[in-house]
Motif scaffolding. Structure first.
Motif, mmCIF file in Angstrom:
data_model
loop_
_atom_site.group_PDB
_atom_site.id
_atom_site.type_symbol
_atom_site.label_atom_id
_atom_site.label_comp_id
_atom_site.label_asym_id
_atom_site.label_seq_id
_atom_site.Cartn_x
_atom_site.Cartn_y
_atom_site.Cartn_z
ATOM 1 N N TYR A 165 -5.582 3.136 16.445
ATOM 2 C CA TYR A 165 -4.216 3.086 15.924
ATOM 3 C C TYR A 165 -4.051 1.875 15.024
ATOM 4 C CZ TYR A 165 -3.211 -0.493 19.497
ATOM 5 O OH TYR A 165 -3.230 -1.628 20.278
ATOM 6 N N SER A 166 -3.013 1.933 14.197
ATOM 7 C CA SER A 166 -2.692 0.827 13.306
ATOM 8 C C SER A 166 -1.182 0.664 13.250
ATOM 9 C CB SER A 166 -3.244 1.073 11.895
ATOM 10 O OG SER A 166 -2.831 0.036 11.005
ATOM 11 N N ASN A 167 -0.737 -0.590 13.192
ATOM 12 C CA ASN A 167 0.679 -0.895 13.031
ATOM 13 C C ASN A 167 1.002 -1.308 11.590
ATOM 14 O OD1 ASN A 167 1.111 -0.533 15.877
ATOM 15 N ND2 ASN A 167 0.267 -2.575 16.200
ATOM 16 N N LYS A 168 -0.003 -1.257 10.730
ATOM 17 C CA LYS A 168 0.119 -1.711 9.353
ATOM 18 C C LYS A 168 0.309 -0.519 8.407
ATOM 19 C CE LYS A 168 -0.851 -6.103 10.241
ATOM 20 N NZ LYS A 168 0.029 -7.247 9.892
ATOM 21 N N PRO A 169 0.617 -0.788 7.132
ATOM 22 C CA PRO A 169 0.650 0.299 6.144
ATOM 23 C C PRO A 169 -0.706 0.986 6.051
ATOM 24 C CG PRO A 169 1.718 -1.661 5.264
ATOM 25 C CD PRO A 169 1.068 -2.072 6.550
ATOM 26 N N VAL A 170 -0.703 2.306 5.921
ATOM 27 C CA VAL A 170 -1.945 3.080 5.861
ATOM 28 C C VAL A 170 -1.908 4.022 4.663
ATOM 29 C CG1 VAL A 170 -2.336 2.978 8.355
ATOM 30 C CG2 VAL A 170 -1.018 4.884 7.391
ATOM 31 N N ASP A 171 -3.094 4.285 4.129
ATOM 32 C CA ASP A 171 -3.265 5.294 3.080
ATOM 33 C C ASP A 171 -4.324 6.273 3.563
ATOM 34 O OD1 ASP A 171 -1.460 4.031 1.289
ATOM 35 O OD2 ASP A 171 -3.040 2.665 0.646
ATOM 36 N N ILE A 172 -3.981 7.541 3.605
ATOM 37 C CA ILE A 172 -4.925 8.569 4.042
ATOM 38 C C ILE A 172 -5.181 9.520 2.877
ATOM 39 C CG2 ILE A 172 -5.330 10.496 5.609
ATOM 40 C CD1 ILE A 172 -3.659 9.054 7.690
ATOM 41 N N LYS A 173 -6.421 9.622 2.494
ATOM 42 C CA LYS A 173 -6.805 10.491 1.385
ATOM 43 C C LYS A 173 -7.494 11.736 1.927
ATOM 44 C CE LYS A 173 -9.311 10.587 -3.016
ATOM 45 N NZ LYS A 173 -10.159 9.814 -3.968
ATOM 46 N N THR A 174 -6.931 12.889 1.587
ATOM 47 C CA THR A 174 -7.516 14.174 1.952
ATOM 48 C C THR A 174 -8.026 14.832 0.669
ATOM 49 O OG1 THR A 174 -5.538 15.538 1.643
ATOM 50 C CG2 THR A 174 -5.709 14.320 3.715
#
Length: 209
Positions: A165-174
């Motif tokens: 898990y992360s509590n920070k901003p995330v970028d997910i590329k599909t």
């Protein structure tokens, strides 16, 4: 007659000898001379005590108690390889936490022994009390089966719950889009995930080539 009590343990041996000598000589002095010498002795004893305290002041060591290099660890389940972690250095602290100051790579394997997911970070810390890894810096996790990649600044991995898990901003590329969000929860092989708050979605086709 004046009596002087000296703390023998706090005064250096040479100074004790000097004080004893002067004290014997003082017995023949006048009362005024004795008063002056008593004041002088008191000052000498106080200075000696302070110097002695400084000399024996303890300094708490906060560095690592062991250092190991060329780390290649494996987690198994019923003799089956589940996770492998590699990094250049491991520093074990007094509280048994472990610091990994160099790049950390974690490989997750499926039931057939295939490496399906890769996790990397610039550095990491293992928190012994929680059995939790904190991966930091430029953090990326890539699921090679689904061809999806997550990028963030900080990620936590729990070997007990097999969750990340992360509590920070995330970028997910599909393959089709890039999802921007705040916070993320997933299983450790990154096949099922939830973004806590989606802040934007961009179609891959609209991105500059």
């Amino acid at each position: 007659m004046y009596q002087i009590k000296i703390l023998i343990k706090a005064v250096p041996q040479v100074l004790i000898s000097v004080v004893r000598f002067l004290y014997k000589q003082m017995l023949s002095f006048s009362n005024s001379s004795k008063s002056i010498l008593c004041s002088l002795f008191s000052i000498i004893v106080l200075i000696a005590c302070e110097d002695d305290k400084k000399e024996f002041k303890r300094v708490e060591y906060k560095g690592p108690i062991s250092e190991v290099y060329g780390i290649n660890m494996s987690y198994t389940d019923s003799a089956r390889l589940v996770v492998r972690m590699s990094t250049e250095a491991q520093l074990t602290m007094v509280n048994e936490d472990k610091k990994y100051p160099k790049e950390v790579r974690v490989f997750f394997f499926d039931k057939l022994g295939n490496n399906t997911t890769k996790l990397r970070g610039d550095s990491a810390i293992y928190l012994k009390a929680n059995n939790l890894y904190r991966v930091m810096g430029r953090v990326e996790i890539n699921n090679q089966v689904k061809n999806e990649t997550l990028a963030t600044d900080e990620l936590f991995w729990s070997p007990d719950t097999k969750k990340i898990y992360s509590n920070k901003p995330v970028d997910i590329k599909t393959p089709d889009q890039v999802i921007h969000g705040m916070g993320m929860d997933s299983n450790q092989d990154f096949t099922e995930y939830t973004i806590r708050k989606v802040t934007g979605v961009v179609s891959v086709k609209s991105l500059p080539q």
